[in-house]
Design a protein around this motif. Structure first.
Motif, PDB file in Angstrom:
ATOM      1  N   LEU A 116       0.972  -1.131   0.021  1.00  0.00           N
ATOM      2  CA  LEU A 116       0.046  -0.044   0.112  1.00  0.00           C
ATOM      3  C   LEU A 116       0.811   1.160  -0.082  1.00  0.00           C
ATOM      4  N   GLU A 117       1.909   1.197   0.731  1.00  0.00           N
ATOM      5  CA  GLU A 117       2.750   2.351   0.860  1.00  0.00           C
ATOM      6  C   GLU A 117       3.667   2.458  -0.585  1.00  0.00           C
ATOM      7  N   VAL A 118       3.926   1.530  -1.288  1.00  0.00           N
ATOM      8  CA  VAL A 118       4.474   1.668  -2.749  1.00  0.00           C
ATOM      9  C   VAL A 118       3.362   2.229  -3.445  1.00  0.00           C
ATOM     10  N   ILE A 119       2.359   1.712  -3.415  1.00  0.00           N
ATOM     11  CA  ILE A 119       1.577   2.497  -4.473  1.00  0.00           C
ATOM     12  C   ILE A 119       1.246   4.055  -4.140  1.00  0.00           C
ATOM     13  N   GLU A 120       0.871   4.127  -2.696  1.00  0.00           N
ATOM     14  CA  GLU A 120       0.810   5.777  -2.357  1.00  0.00           C
ATOM     15  C   GLU A 120       2.039   6.518  -2.871  1.00  0.00           C
ATOM     16  N   LYS A 121       3.207   6.026  -2.464  1.00  0.00           N
ATOM     17  CA  LYS A 121       4.295   6.678  -2.860  1.00  0.00           C
ATOM     18  C   LYS A 121       4.431   7.139  -4.342  1.00  0.00           C
ATOM     19  N   LEU A 122       4.307   5.811  -5.013  1.00  0.00           N
ATOM     20  CA  LEU A 122       4.147   6.004  -6.481  1.00  0.00           C
ATOM     21  C   LEU A 122       3.237   7.091  -6.982  1.00  0.00           C
ATOM     22  N   GLY A 123       2.208   7.000  -6.458  1.00  0.00           N
ATOM     23  CA  GLY A 123       1.035   8.058  -6.975  1.00  0.00           C
ATOM     24  C   GLY A 123       0.094   7.631  -7.862  1.00  0.00           C
ATOM     25  N   LYS A 124       0.387   6.268  -8.166  1.00  0.00           N
ATOM     26  CA  LYS A 124      -0.773   5.688  -9.047  1.00  0.00           C
ATOM     27  C   LYS A 124      -0.717   4.148  -8.876  1.00  0.00           C
ATOM     28  N   PRO A 125      -1.674   3.601  -9.554  1.00  0.00           N
ATOM     29  CA  PRO A 125      -2.075   2.089  -9.242  1.00  0.00           C
ATOM     30  C   PRO A 125      -0.959   1.232 -10.114  1.00  0.00           C
ATOM     31  N   ILE A 126      -0.753  -0.045  -9.465  1.00  0.00           N
ATOM     32  CA  ILE A 126       0.141  -0.977 -10.286  1.00  0.00           C
ATOM     33  C   ILE A 126      -0.636  -2.133 -10.931  1.00  0.00           C
ATOM     34  N   ALA A 127      -0.170  -2.632 -11.836  1.00  0.00           N
ATOM     35  CA  ALA A 127      -0.740  -3.764 -12.706  1.00  0.00           C
ATOM     36  C   ALA A 127      -0.013  -4.947 -11.826  1.00  0.00           C
ATOM     37  N   ALA A 128      -0.579  -5.991 -11.629  1.00  0.00           N
ATOM     38  CA  ALA A 128       0.178  -7.138 -10.991  1.00  0.00           C
ATOM     39  C   ALA A 128      -0.684  -8.532 -10.916  1.00  0.00           C
ATOM     40  N   PRO A 129      -0.090  -9.325 -11.862  1.00  0.00           N
ATOM     41  CA  PRO A 129      -0.555 -10.738 -11.535  1.00  0.00           C
ATOM     42  C   PRO A 129       0.238 -11.486 -10.513  1.00  0.00           C
ATOM     43  N   SER A 130       0.042 -12.870 -10.438  1.00  0.00           N
ATOM     44  CA  SER A 130       0.890 -13.381  -9.028  1.00  0.00           C
ATOM     45  C   SER A 130       2.175 -13.686  -9.825  1.00  0.00           C
ATOM     46  N   ALA A 131       3.378 -13.708  -9.152  1.00  0.00           N
ATOM     47  CA  ALA A 131       4.740 -13.549  -9.519  1.00  0.00           C
ATOM     48  C   ALA A 131       5.096 -14.677  -9.823  1.00  0.00           C
ATOM     49  N   ASN A 132       4.723 -15.558 -10.775  1.00  0.00           N
ATOM     50  CA  ASN A 132       5.109 -17.168 -11.189  1.00  0.00           C
ATOM     51  C   ASN A 132       5.277 -17.027 -12.621  1.00  0.00           C
ATOM     52  N   GLN A 133       5.858 -18.099 -12.977  1.00  0.00           N
ATOM     53  CA  GLN A 133       5.531 -18.341 -14.491  1.00  0.00           C
ATOM     54  C   GLN A 133       4.451 -18.888 -14.785  1.00  0.00           C
ATOM     55  N   PHE A 134       3.672 -18.616 -15.835  1.00  0.00           N
ATOM     56  CA  PHE A 134       2.607 -18.989 -16.207  1.00  0.00           C
ATOM     57  C   PHE A 134       2.325 -20.612 -15.926  1.00  0.00           C
ATOM     58  N   LYS A 135       1.157 -20.770 -15.501  1.00  0.00           N
ATOM     59  CA  LYS A 135       0.408 -22.064 -15.124  1.00  0.00           C
ATOM     60  C   LYS A 135       1.162 -22.726 -14.015  1.00  0.00           C
ATOM     61  N   LYS A 136       2.078 -21.958 -13.363  1.00  0.00           N
ATOM     62  CA  LYS A 136       2.814 -22.559 -12.175  1.00  0.00           C
ATOM     63  C   LYS A 136       2.131 -22.153 -11.056  1.00  0.00           C
ATOM     64  N   SER A 137       2.496 -22.821  -9.930  1.00  0.00           N
ATOM     65  CA  SER A 137       2.088 -22.352  -8.417  1.00  0.00           C
ATOM     66  C   SER A 137       2.410 -21.003  -8.028  1.00  0.00           C
ATOM     67  N   SER A 138       1.682 -20.144  -7.340  1.00  0.00           N
ATOM     68  CA  SER A 138       1.841 -18.659  -6.941  1.00  0.00           C
ATOM     69  C   SER A 138       2.856 -18.798  -5.779  1.00  0.00           C
ATOM     70  N   PRO A 139       3.739 -17.735  -5.921  1.00  0.00           N
ATOM     71  CA  PRO A 139       4.595 -17.555  -4.695  1.00  0.00           C
ATOM     72  C   PRO A 139       4.056 -16.903  -3.408  1.00  0.00           C
ATOM     73  N   THR A 140       4.487 -17.407  -2.303  1.00  0.00           N
ATOM     74  CA  THR A 140       4.027 -16.804  -1.029  1.00  0.00           C
ATOM     75  C   THR A 140       5.036 -16.277  -0.064  1.00  0.00           C
ATOM     76  N   THR A 141       6.285 -16.420  -0.541  1.00  0.00           N
ATOM     77  CA  THR A 141       7.438 -15.707   0.070  1.00  0.00           C
ATOM     78  C   THR A 141       8.252 -15.181  -0.917  1.00  0.00           C
ATOM     79  N   ALA A 142       9.221 -14.245  -0.630  1.00  0.00           N
ATOM     80  CA  ALA A 142      10.162 -13.418  -1.339  1.00  0.00           C
ATOM     81  C   ALA A 142      10.760 -14.735  -2.084  1.00  0.00           C
ATOM     82  N   GLU A 143      11.325 -15.701  -1.376  1.00  0.00           N
ATOM     83  CA  GLU A 143      12.327 -16.907  -1.879  1.00  0.00           C
ATOM     84  C   GLU A 143      11.658 -17.493  -2.975  1.00  0.00           C
ATOM     85  N   HIS A 144      10.221 -17.838  -2.911  1.00  0.00           N
ATOM     86  CA  HIS A 144       9.543 -18.317  -3.971  1.00  0.00           C
ATOM     87  C   HIS A 144       9.452 -17.589  -5.437  1.00  0.00           C
TER      88      HIS A 144
END
Ligand code: TXA
Ligand code: MG
Length: 315
Positions: free
Chosen positions: A121-149
């Motif tokens: 929320l702070e990133v979006i507020e500081k940036l001053g605009k919305p961000i587009a974001a899908p889950s941070a995984n390769q297409f069809k793979k399991s979604s990440p729930t930690t930075a290491e994933h």
């Protein structure tokens, strides 16, 4: 090499320059870019190897910002935002002209959500605009729930990853469409998640709610969320000995995916456990369908597991 950081400032600068950054949310980590920068948005699809027909969710830090990316804000959206934002609910609404067709895959609608993570929320507020974001995984793979994933998904890149700890919910947001006219409102659930039909009904009262899959939400196609080794769903342990099934399965060595009996914890742990099972050096993962049932959050968990499975003998 991907870099893990705790600096909100650095992430904002990367996004401002038109680069991507991975961001933590309460559901799963997202691969974020400036929603108004088409080159950044295009890069999201390229990095994930995601087809351009699968639209992205726009993440906002306030209701005002949400209103700026849609061309209609029905009363129902206002009520649901008040009840569930910040939180794991994405609302699909008519898009504003400012949102490019690249974000929505040419659809006239846009998915919007306010994530419940203070750093993002702070990133979006500081940036001053919305961000587009899908889950941070390769297409069809399991979604990440930690930075290491996220590092595991994009090892050979210079991606900046904002570490906000493990995701609290662990399943991607509930995605809904809202169809409101003067006399009538109908909710379509495109993707099950931690905001359940029962939760929505509690807030909206006696409204028509339907569940719609594939066609309406392009990201809900066939196989998805897949771990690195095959996942096989059985009805129960006894079914493993079924000779017809044994003939079909060429794999021998396995690891069992044990789900916590509490669905809130089972959801939180799901993707980390799938990744752990994938590292087991076994040939496949077994999971038993009799482990969790009777709660709408279990439906969301089994929705993901069913899509992630190579074989589902529980049907
Ligand atoms: O929890 C979440 O929603 C995470 C975090 C990062 O916020 N994001 C996420 O994004 O799961 P993604 O891209 O993996 O899934 C987005 C889903 C897809 O199934 C997509 O088809 C659907 O939302 N979607 C997005 N915009 C849509 C639209 N305009 N109409 C119908 N479905 C839409
Ligand atoms: Mg995804």
């Amino acid at each position: 090499m991907a870099t893990i950081t705790h600096s909100i400032q650095d992430v904002c600068e990367a996004l401002r320059r038109g680069n991507l950054a991975a961001i933590p949310t309460e559901t799963v980590y997202g691969l974020a870019g400036d929603v108004f920068n088409d080159i950044a948005v295009e890069q999201i699809f390229v990095m994930k190897k995601r087809p351009f027909f699968d639209p992205l969710i726009v993440h906002v830090a306030s209701v005002e910002q949400a209103k700026s990316v849609v061309s209609a804000w029905p009363d129902t959206a206002a009520i649901l935002a008040k009840a569930f934002w910040p939180g794991p609910l994405t609302m699909v609404l008519p898009k504003a002209p400012a949102i490019s067709d690249l974000v929505t895959s040419g659809l006239p609608s846009v998915g919007v959500r306010m994530p419940k993570h203070p750093m993002t929320l702070e990133v979006i507020e500081k940036l001053g605009k919305p961000i587009a974001a899908p889950s941070a995984n390769q297409f069809k793979k399991s979604s990440p729930t930690t930075a290491e994933h996220v590092v595991d998904e994009f090892p050979q890149t210079d991606l900046l990853i904002l570490d906000g700890g493990p995701s609290d919910v662990g399943l991607e947001s509930t995605v809904i469409g809202i169809h409101e006219s003067d006399s009538h409102c109908e909710i379509e659930i495109y993707r099950l998640g931690a905001v359940t039909e029962r939760d929505i009904r509690k807030v909206l009262g006696d409204v028509k709610i339907t569940q719609k899959s594939s066609a309406a939400a392009p990201g809900q196609l066939g196989h998805h969320y897949m771990p690195k080794i095959p996942l096989v769903i059985f009805k129960d342990r006894a079914q493993v000995d079924d000779s017809a099934i044994q003939k079909k399965l060429t794999f021998k060595t396995y690891v069992d995916l044990e789900l916590n009996p509490n669905p809130v914890i089972a959801a939180r742990e799901l993707y980390a456990k799938l990744r752990e099972c994938s590292r087991s050096q076994r040939e496949f993962i077994r999971v038993f369908r009799d482990q969790g049932q009777g709660d709408q959050l279990w439906d969301a968990i089994w929705d993901r597991l069913t899509r992630a499975a190579t074989f589902d003998f529980s049907k």
